[in-house]
Design an enzyme around this catalytic site. Structure first.
Site, PDB file in Angstrom:
ATOM      1  N   SER A   1       5.330   4.342  -0.636  1.00  0.00           N
ATOM      2  CA  SER A   1       4.922   4.695  -1.989  1.00  0.00           C
ATOM      3  C   SER A   1       5.664   3.858  -3.016  1.00  0.00           C
ATOM      4  CB  SER A   1       5.185   6.184  -2.235  1.00  0.00           C
ATOM      5  OG  SER A   1       4.975   6.514  -3.588  1.00  0.00           O
TER       6      SER A   1
ATOM      7  N   VAL B   1       0.866  -1.172   0.000  1.00  0.00           N
ATOM      8  CA  VAL B   1       0.000   0.000   0.000  1.00  0.00           C
ATOM      9  C   VAL B   1       0.903   1.223   0.000  1.00  0.00           C
ATOM     10  CG1 VAL B   1      -1.985  -1.071   1.099  1.00  0.00           C
ATOM     11  CG2 VAL B   1      -0.181  -0.092   2.515  1.00  0.00           C
ATOM     12  N   SER B   2       0.334   2.401  -0.310  1.00  0.00           N
ATOM     13  CA  SER B   2       1.152   3.593  -0.518  1.00  0.00           C
ATOM     14  C   SER B   2       1.578   4.273   0.770  1.00  0.00           C
ATOM     15  CB  SER B   2       0.381   4.604  -1.392  1.00  0.00           C
ATOM     16  OG  SER B   2       0.096   4.025  -2.652  1.00  0.00           O
ATOM     17  N   SER B   3       0.910   4.000   1.887  1.00  0.00           N
ATOM     18  CA  SER B   3       1.256   4.695   3.125  1.00  0.00           C
ATOM     19  C   SER B   3       0.888   3.830   4.316  1.00  0.00           C
ATOM     20  CB  SER B   3       0.531   6.043   3.212  1.00  0.00           C
ATOM     21  OG  SER B   3      -0.874   5.846   3.327  1.00  0.00           O
TER      22      SER B   3
ATOM     23  N   GLN C   1      -2.852   3.735   5.304  1.00  0.00           N
ATOM     24  CA  GLN C   1      -3.719   2.752   4.676  1.00  0.00           C
ATOM     25  C   GLN C   1      -3.658   1.416   5.412  1.00  0.00           C
ATOM     26  OE1 GLN C   1      -2.090   3.794   0.489  1.00  0.00           O
ATOM     27  NE2 GLN C   1      -4.070   2.840   0.114  1.00  0.00           N
TER      28      GLN C   1
END
Length: 527
Positions: free
Chosen positions: A63, A24-26, A29
């Site tokens: 990211s 996931v990007s962060s 999340q």
């Protein structure tokens, strides 16, 4: 139940070992959503339908932009494959964008997988080892990179727009936190107890209470609420960053994005004048740092000097028959007192006697207060004069700004326009600083007691601060009460100290017979 496209593997390859990678990007999340869990669930179902045996799952919460080797989960996956390169694995991804959203890194990562005999399979994309398949794969990778860069550009544009309106948009500086406030949206607000600690540190550096960044850093390290590294220390660069940060003065700036110095929407922690003083001190000649070996056991070390040679005493514990004994000692080889120890109790006892005699009588302090109040009341006239001077300076700056704008309009060269733009930004910053000075001088002075209560308490009884358990308080006494180091001779005792200006003034208005103030709090005279 969702059916995934099959790879039509022969029955001999059923039971193939597989690894799953989810990203996931962060971190948000991961905490707030179920991104990683849902990806893993889908990948496990895919493996089950194809007869694969999932051996391990690797995850990341950063990211997809940038080097894939900066992702801990991906690094762990590649290392796992490297150590088991004799085993053929299938690496399963939920989406091609989870692999690498950068064309160059996509190809490098594919090469790494091939080197370790790993086959890649994705739930929404089929890898084919054909010229056409490789072409389509690169197109998809390039599309992912385009989306990532477009999203990044939009994010920067939104952040720039917020900065132009005076909103801080980066990670909250220590002493602040973000909170949704009415029409402002997310706004920096003071975060206690961190805010009070940072405020005292920044104002202490501006006033000279902390002569060096090292002293300010040691003060922060002594505050339990301030985060530190595993060794209980604060990095040197972090101290400088705190002093340079305009957000603490209530301003925002980002030169790389073309955002000039401007008033922020959040509440300042310190005044603009304090911020300006800190920048002047940072850009000025650095002072000699305080010795790192200062400690609570020997608070006078580095301040008290040998009565024979004038060099500072060092200090240490000497082992006796049953315990260790504290001593001060001169280590100058050519000195007559070289190696001659002085009991800590004798030297520090003499120093406390000096502090005791520095305490003025009630009558002397009352007279000094009356004289000080008279001068304090005259400050209104001085303040009015300063305000007029600042107003005049502001008018001159505004005239310069108008001239620069006219020159920018008439300029025919891009280089000239760039230089004029920089000059305009500097003038705008000077204008803001001058407006801050005008606002500061326009504030009512208030009473002397309410503003200088701590300082007056110290003048009334410096010994009280010395009795504090904090080393910083003891060092403050040495800096505020004495104009130079204090000399002590091992045989003759204390030499006449050179006091700082306030205590000299109190001494000059003292009668010949000095009356010592009894222990306890000295009540300040009231108007």
């Amino acid at each position: 139940m969702t059916q995934f496209p099959t790879t039509n593997l022969p029955n001999t390859q059923r039971g193939q070992k597989a690894l799953i990678y989810c990203r996931v990007s962060s971190l948000k999340q991961t905490i707030d959503g179920s991104g990683l869990d849902s990806q893993e669930h889908r990948c496990r179902r895919y493996a089950e339908q194809h007869g694969y045996v999932v051996e391990k799952v690797f995850t990341d919460d950063v990211s997809g932009g940038g080097d894939f080797l900066k992702r801990k989960g991906m690094v762990a996956l590649l290392e796992y494959l490297r150590r088991r390169r004799t085993t053929d694995y299938v690496v399963i991804f939920d989406d091609l964008k989870r692999f690498a959203r950068d064309t160059l890194f996509h190809l490098q990562l594919r090469a790494q997988m091939d080197r370790y005999n790993a086959r890649i399979e994705c739930l929404n994309f089929r890898f084919e080892d054909t010229p056409e398949g490789k072409f389509v794969e690169i197109i998809h990778a390039a599309q992912g990179q385009l989306e990532r860069e477009q999203n990044g550009r939009q994010a920067v544009q939104k952040m720039c727009a917020r900065l132009e309106q005076g909103y801080f948009v980066f990670h909250a500086p220590i002493g602040y936190r973000y909170e949704k406030v009415g029409h402002h949206g997310k706004l920096l607000v003071l975060n206690e107890p961190y805010a009070s600690v940072i405020k005292e540190a920044l104002e202490g550096f501006a006033s000279g209470r902390f002569q060096t960044q090292a002293e300010m850093r040691r003060y922060l390290e002594g505050c339990e609420c301030i985060p530190k590294n595993a060794k209980g220390q604060i990095a040197k660069k972090r101290t400088a960053d705190l002093l340079k940060h305009p957000a603490y003065a209530g301003y925002v700036e980002h030169e790389r994005w073309g955002i000039s110095f401007r008033k922020g929407q959040h509440e300042p922690l310190i005044s603009l004048e304090t911020y300006r003083k800190n920048q002047e001190r940072l850009n000025g000649k650095p002072l000699v740092p305080t010795r790192k070996d200062l400690n609570k056991e020997f608070p006078l070390r580095g301040f008290v000097v040998c009565g024979d040679c004038g060099h500072p005493y060092t200090a240490s514990f000497t082992k006796g028959k049953t315990k260790y004994h504290p001593y001060y000692v001169c280590q100058q080889r050519r000195c007559d007192s070289y190696g001659k120890s002085i009991r800590r109790a004798d030297l520090e006892g003499a120093f406390e006697t000096v502090l005791k005699h520095m305490t003025p009588s009630k009558e002397v302090f009352a007279l000094a207060m009356a004289m000080l109040k008279d001068q304090w009341n005259k400050r209104e006239e001085i303040q009015s004069t300063q305000e007029k001077e600042h107003q005049k300076a502001l008018a001159e700056i505004e005239q310069k700004i108008e001239k620069v704008i006219d020159m920018m309009i008439d300029a025919n060269s891009d280089i000239v326009r760039q230089n004029l733009t920089k000059r305009l930004a500097q003038l705008e910053k000077e204008k803001l600083i001058t407006e801050g000075q005008i606002n500061a001088t326009a504030q009512p002075l208030g009473s002397l007691e309410s503003i200088a209560r701590t300082s007056l308490d110290f003048l009334a009884n410096p010994r009280k601060l010395w009795e504090s358990e904090r080393l910083e308080d003891k060092r403050a006494v040495l800096k505020l009460a004495f104009a130079e180091p204090w000399a002590y001779h091992r045989n003759e005792g204390a030499r006449t100290p050179n006091f700082s200006l306030p205590f000299k003034a109190l001494d000059e208005i003292s009668p010949p017979q000095k009356e010592m103030v009894p222990r306890g709090r000295l009540e300040l005279p009231r108007a």
